[in-house]
Design a protein around this motif. Sequence first.
Motif, short mmCIF file in Angstrom:
data_model
loop_
_atom_site.label_atom_id
_atom_site.label_comp_id
_atom_site.label_asym_id
_atom_site.label_seq_id
_atom_site.Cartn_x
_atom_site.Cartn_y
_atom_site.Cartn_z
N LEU A 22 -10.88 -19.86 30.35
CA LEU A 22 -11.21 -18.78 30.52
C LEU A 22 -12.13 -18.33 31.74
O LEU A 22 -12.13 -17.38 32.53
N MET A 45 -7.16 -13.97 31.32
CA MET A 45 -8.13 -14.47 30.07
C MET A 45 -7.18 -15.25 29.33
O MET A 45 -7.41 -15.18 28.11
N ARG A 46 -6.11 -16.11 29.80
CA ARG A 46 -5.60 -17.07 28.94
C ARG A 46 -4.59 -17.75 29.93
O ARG A 46 -4.56 -17.46 31.38
#
Length: 135
Positions: A22, A45-46
Amino acid sequence: MERTQSGGARVLIAPCAEFDVLQFSAFSEGSSGGYPRWAIINDAMRGPLTEIDLFSAPQGWSVTEETLRDVRAAGKYTMTLDGAVHGRGLDGRISFTSSQFESLPPGEVLVADNGSAKSTQKSNFMKEDSGRCKP
């Protein structure tokens, strides 16, 4: 932490199935002007990541701070990696000195060792180890 053939710095991320990276930051400790830092964030975010060349954001990542520009100047540096496995936090941290980094021979990397750093063979570090993947 790996020293590239050109003398640059590369952070290696140990294999860990379904690890989403992240955020990442690198900072210099003990500077009189605060803590110079280079930080990036994963825009999605992944997603997995296997390595980060310092001072060059991977595709799909954004630089959030860039007051640190080198890890070869004398001093102590810390790298932090924030991530998750199945939504549960799993973070990494390593601190090392510029002399430890500069003295790394080809094929060796710096790894965290009880709050400090030690060198080991890159091939050993990159072996899968499910024990490292538990939040």
